[in-house]
Design a protein around this motif. Structure first.
Motif, PDB file in Angstrom:
ATOM      1  N   LEU A 156       0.821  -1.201   0.000  1.00 38.50           N
ATOM      2  CA  LEU A 156       0.000   0.000   0.000  1.00 38.50           C
ATOM      3  C   LEU A 156       0.857   1.252   0.000  1.00 38.50           C
ATOM      4  O   LEU A 156       0.470   2.280  -0.559  1.00 38.50           O
ATOM      5  N   PHE A 157       2.047   1.152   0.596  1.00 34.07           N
ATOM      6  CA  PHE A 157       2.911   2.314   0.769  1.00 34.07           C
ATOM      7  C   PHE A 157       4.071   2.385  -0.212  1.00 34.07           C
ATOM      8  O   PHE A 157       4.704   3.431  -0.330  1.00 34.07           O
ATOM      9  N   ALA A 158       4.374   1.311  -0.901  1.00 37.71           N
ATOM     10  CA  ALA A 158       5.460   1.322  -1.887  1.00 37.71           C
ATOM     11  C   ALA A 158       5.300   0.131  -2.818  1.00 37.71           C
ATOM     12  O   ALA A 158       5.071  -0.993  -2.357  1.00 37.71           O
ATOM     13  N   ASP A 159       5.424   0.354  -4.105  1.00 36.44           N
ATOM     14  CA  ASP A 159       5.243  -0.729  -5.066  1.00 36.44           C
ATOM     15  C   ASP A 159       6.483  -1.618  -5.150  1.00 36.44           C
ATOM     16  O   ASP A 159       7.451  -1.444  -4.388  1.00 36.44           O
ATOM     17  N   ALA A 160       6.474  -2.564  -6.088  1.00 37.47           N
ATOM     18  CA  ALA A 160       7.533  -3.582  -6.164  1.00 37.47           C
ATOM     19  C   ALA A 160       8.899  -3.005  -6.535  1.00 37.47           C
ATOM     20  O   ALA A 160       9.924  -3.663  -6.348  1.00 37.47           O
ATOM     21  N   GLY A 161       8.939  -1.783  -7.057  1.00 36.92           N
ATOM     22  CA  GLY A 161      10.218  -1.184  -7.442  1.00 36.92           C
ATOM     23  C   GLY A 161      10.929  -0.462  -6.321  1.00 36.92           C
ATOM     24  O   GLY A 161      11.993   0.121  -6.534  1.00 36.92           O
ATOM     25  N   TYR A 162      10.390  -0.516  -5.112  1.00 38.41           N
ATOM     26  CA  TYR A 162      10.952   0.213  -3.981  1.00 38.41           C
ATOM     27  C   TYR A 162      12.414  -0.164  -3.736  1.00 38.41           C
ATOM     28  O   TYR A 162      12.738  -1.333  -3.517  1.00 38.41           O
ATOM     29  N   LEU A 163      13.283   0.824  -3.850  1.00 40.90           N
ATOM     30  CA  LEU A 163      14.728   0.659  -3.615  1.00 40.90           C
ATOM     31  C   LEU A 163      15.327  -0.493  -4.412  1.00 40.90           C
ATOM     32  O   LEU A 163      16.244  -1.172  -3.953  1.00 40.90           O
ATOM     33  N   LYS A 164      14.846  -0.692  -5.610  1.00 49.80           N
ATOM     34  CA  LYS A 164      15.322  -1.822  -6.405  1.00 49.80           C
ATOM     35  C   LYS A 164      16.787  -1.693  -6.815  1.00 49.80           C
ATOM     36  O   LYS A 164      17.409  -2.688  -7.206  1.00 49.80           O
ATOM     37  N   HIS A 165      17.345  -0.484  -6.730  1.00 45.40           N
ATOM     38  CA  HIS A 165      18.760  -0.297  -7.075  1.00 45.40           C
ATOM     39  C   HIS A 165      19.680  -0.629  -5.904  1.00 45.40           C
ATOM     40  O   HIS A 165      20.903  -0.580  -6.044  1.00 45.40           O
ATOM     41  N   TRP A 166      19.100  -0.964  -4.744  1.00 44.38           N
ATOM     42  CA  TRP A 166      19.896  -1.368  -3.593  1.00 44.38           C
ATOM     43  C   TRP A 166      20.052  -2.880  -3.578  1.00 44.38           C
ATOM     44  O   TRP A 166      19.095  -3.620  -3.782  1.00 44.38           O
ATOM     45  N   ALA A 167      21.248  -3.351  -3.278  1.00 41.22           N
ATOM     46  CA  ALA A 167      21.492  -4.802  -3.210  1.00 41.22           C
ATOM     47  C   ALA A 167      20.958  -5.386  -1.912  1.00 41.22           C
ATOM     48  O   ALA A 167      20.544  -6.542  -1.865  1.00 41.22           O
ATOM     49  N   GLY A 168      20.960  -4.589  -0.834  1.00 41.15           N
ATOM     50  CA  GLY A 168      20.533  -5.096   0.458  1.00 41.15           C
ATOM     51  C   GLY A 168      19.097  -4.744   0.786  1.00 41.15           C
ATOM     52  O   GLY A 168      18.431  -3.993   0.078  1.00 41.15           O
ATOM     53  N   ASN A 169      18.638  -5.293   1.908  1.00 39.48           N
ATOM     54  CA  ASN A 169      17.272  -5.072   2.360  1.00 39.48           C
ATOM     55  C   ASN A 169      17.087  -3.680   2.952  1.00 39.48           C
ATOM     56  O   ASN A 169      16.059  -3.042   2.761  1.00 39.48           O
ATOM     57  N   ALA A 170      18.100  -3.212   3.671  1.00 37.33           N
ATOM     58  CA  ALA A 170      18.033  -1.899   4.294  1.00 37.33           C
ATOM     59  C   ALA A 170      19.347  -1.143   4.138  1.00 37.33           C
ATOM     60  O   ALA A 170      19.602  -0.169   4.826  1.00 37.33           O
TER      61      ALA A 170
END
Length: 241
Positions: A55-69
């Motif tokens: 609801l707050f972010a689609d599947a592309g959220y931070l997709k350029h990051w290799a890690g989770n956080a």
């Protein structure tokens, strides 16, 4: 943050093509970087890629990051680049955690009119062409560090030529066709009918910004869309960015 002195300007849409007043406000000198956003996630676990709700972010959220956080293996190349692939919800949460807020469309547009030497460079052909040239270029694989971007007369970096930016009322220029007869709405329909209410039909670069914003939903993430935070001028700033 830097102070943007108040004034008036004629927005592309709204107010019957009359000048509107923009009170002075404070705006982050740079867009939020990947390293700053990484620190935000460390303190706010619910916005990690594995935790954030669709609801707050689609599947592309931070997709350029290799890690989770965390940025991961590209950290050195991305740490000082503006964070992108973040939704309006997350950008808003970040700013609120700093005691700030997202700028309004009018604040952002007003500040973005400034060149290196003029507060209002809207009629400067060279300044206009700079924006046009940027819009015509493909996105680079790695965005440059925010400190290396264009600096305007206020001391703001990257308002043009770096990334698009979220605003608090990003969708204020969008209505449904059936609502155009509603006199209480001071907004216009994109895209086909949008030009009919524009204050300057030749201002293609401004039209592109308004049209882009109107295409967004608050959970969308885009590879060249970042953000920076604002504050009311009456709020004391205790630290600078």
């Amino acid at each position: 943050m830097v102070e943007v002195a108040g004034g008036t300007f004629v927005p592309l849409y709204g107010s019957n093509n009359q000048a509107v007043s923009v009170p002075g406000f404070l705006l982050d000198k740079y867009p939020v970087t990947n390293s700053e956003f990484e620190a935000f996630l460390a303190a706010n676990q619910k916005w990690k890629k594995s935790e954030v709700k669709k609801l707050f972010a689609d599947a592309g959220y931070l997709k350029h990051w290799a890690g989770n956080a965390e940025v991961g293996e590209e950290a050195e190349k991305l740490k000082d680049s503006p964070v992108v692939n973040v939704s309006w919800f997350v950008a808003k949460a970040y700013c609120e955690c700093q005691g700030k807020r997202l700028p309004t469309v009018n604040e952002w547009e007003y500040a973005a009119m400034a060149s290196e030497t003029k507060r209002n460079a809207a009629s400067d052909p060279g300044f206009y062409q700079r924006s046009l040239d940027w819009y015509s270029q493909p996105n680079p694989k790695y965005l440059p560090p925010v400190q290396q971007s264009f600096r305007n007369v206020y001391g703001l970096y990257g308002m043009i030529g770096l990334v698009w930016e979220w605003t608090s009322d990003y969708n204020s220029a969008l209505i449904v066709g059936e609502s155009r007869a509603n006199a209480s709405l001071d907004r216009q329909l994109f895209c086909g009918a949008g030009s009919t209410g524009a204050s300057d039909v030749k201002n293609y670069v401004a039209f592109m910004r308004y049209a882009f914003r109107s295409s967004l939903k608050p959970n969308y993430t885009v590879t060249n869309l970042g953000f920076r935070c604002a504050r009311n001028a009456s709020v004391k700033v205790t630290a600078s960015r």
